[in-house]
Design an enzyme around this catalytic site. Structure first.
Site, PDB file in Angstrom:
ATOM      1  N   LYS A 138      -9.555 -10.252  -9.576  1.00 61.26           N
ATOM      2  CA  LYS A 138     -10.588 -10.312  -8.542  1.00 61.26           C
ATOM      3  C   LYS A 138     -11.685  -9.293  -8.810  1.00 61.26           C
ATOM      4  CE  LYS A 138      -9.933 -10.764  -4.162  1.00 61.26           C
ATOM      5  NZ  LYS A 138      -9.503 -10.552  -2.763  1.00 61.26           N
TER       6      LYS A 138
ATOM      7  N   LYS B 272       0.811  -1.215   0.000  1.00 66.28           N
ATOM      8  CA  LYS B 272       0.000   0.000   0.000  1.00 66.28           C
ATOM      9  C   LYS B 272       0.845   1.266   0.000  1.00 66.28           C
ATOM     10  CE  LYS B 272      -4.179  -1.993   2.034  1.00 66.28           C
ATOM     11  NZ  LYS B 272      -5.160  -1.942   3.139  1.00 66.28           N
TER      12      LYS B 272
ATOM     13  N   LYS C 192     -14.487  -3.228  -6.368  1.00 71.00           N
ATOM     14  CA  LYS C 192     -15.262  -1.988  -6.488  1.00 71.00           C
ATOM     15  C   LYS C 192     -14.493  -0.927  -7.257  1.00 71.00           C
ATOM     16  CE  LYS C 192     -13.797   0.436  -2.274  1.00 71.00           C
ATOM     17  NZ  LYS C 192     -13.473   1.730  -2.917  1.00 71.00           N
TER      18      LYS C 192
END
Length: 348
Positions: free
Chosen positions: A210, A118, A213
């Site tokens: 995957k 991240k 959103k």
């Protein structure tokens, strides 16, 4: 020391809950409450570890938090049986996290792969909260002295760290723990809860990615708030290949889109993939997709409708959160009082 079995799980309020969230987590949480005492927390403190553009700002965070609870309720989680709340309402999470910041080692946190992923190459510009995310996660679990945590692959390393922190706390303060009458360990070493093979739901537009959103195409996913028409349209437009469905599972190995749709059908029908292929193998995708549409609409349609009704009733959602937070705080306060005594803090 023997601990009572208790399940804790936290989910970030990221918004736009989809079929992957439902099959990968929510449906399993519903089943867990039949076997364990369960605490399900919306970890809104964790949301702030990401840039503002990711979690969307104050209004969006509040909406997303309520939407998660609406999804849980619509799917069948009972707020009288399980504890449902948002993390920021129970201050003991943050309080214990500070103690754990002083127990955990820099080297342990530096090895966390999620931080590396991240933070990317610009780690100097990452927030301190992102770096210490795992110690807050450890506090989330251990403030209730939970014994089991349902985890995906991306959280296994954090749970291992939670166990390390619990063990070091128990070792560092062994004398105080014994004096408190808590035996040889105050915190349990929580176990990962594995509930059979994980349901990995992939994009409807690309079977190698995957369902997410963040995908720019809304046709890549089935949102839990989609109505029957939207569900049907997305499944009919889902990417496939021109070959008939195979009759055996090994025939799906080089066909990711076919494998994904068969997996979705199997998960929604609660049946193994071989049984799905035995029923539809050799037939055309159009026939299979029609059956998948009927199944998905039957399973997801009522959940989406109930979610929309609940989200529109913010006062009710907030009352569920407040009641759950009050129940959670009673447990967390007991733990923190003991932790303060163990560490040597003077308390009222």
């Amino acid at each position: 020391m023997k601990f009572n079995e208790l399940v804790f799980s936290g989910v970030q309020p990221t918004g736009n809950l989809h079929l992957g969230n439902y099959l990968g987590a929510i449906v399993k949480f519903v089943a867990l409450q039949q076997r364990y005492s369960c605490i399900y927390c919306v970890v809104d403190l964790h949301a702030l570890t990401q840039p503002l553009s990711v979690w969307g700002g104050p209004k969006q965070l509040a909406h997303n938090t309520r939407e998660v609870i609406a999804a849980y309720l619509a799917a069948g989680i009972n707020p009288k049986q399980s504890i449902l709340f948002n993390q920021s309402q129970v201050h003991q999470h943050a309080e214990l996290a500070w103690v754990f910041n002083c127990v955990a080692r820099m080297g342990w946190l530096g090895r966390m792969t999620q931080f590396k992923d991240k933070a990317g190459k610009d780690r100097e510009n990452a927030s301190v909260g992102l770096f210490t995310y795992p110690t807050l996660m450890a506090a989330d679990i251990l403030v209730y002295r939970a014994t089991h945590v349902p985890v995906g692959e991306d959280q296994k390393q954090h749970l291992e760290l939670t166990r390390d922190i619990a063990q070091k706390f128990n070792n560092d303060f062994a004398e105080s723990i014994a004096a408190l009458g808590a035996g040889d360990a105050f915190f349990p070493l929580p176990e990962p809860l594995i509930q059979g093979p994980a349901t990995r739901v992939m994009s409807l537009r690309d079977g190698t990615k995957k369902m997410s959103k963040s995908d720019p195409s809304d046709y890549s996913r089935i949102n839990l708030t989609d109505d029957a028409d939207a569900i049907a349209q997305k499944i009919r437009k889902a990417k496939t290949d021109p070959e008939p469905l195979p009759s055996e599972e090994k025939g799906l190995e080089t066909r990711p889109e076919a494998d994904n749709l068969v997996g979705i059908y199997a998960a929604l029908a609660n049946t193994p993939k071989p049984a799905v292929l035995a029923q539809f193998g050799g037939g055309q995708f159009s026939t299979f997709k029609s059956a998948l549409v009927d199944l998905a609409v039957a399973k997801l349609g009522p959940i989406g409708a109930e979610m929309k009704r609940l989200v529109a009733d913010a006062a009710y959602i907030d009352s569920v959160l407040a009641e759950g937070a009050a129940r959670a705080a009673l447990l967390a306060d007991q733990t923190m009082k003991s932790v303060k005594d163990i560490v040597g803090f003077i308390r009222r």
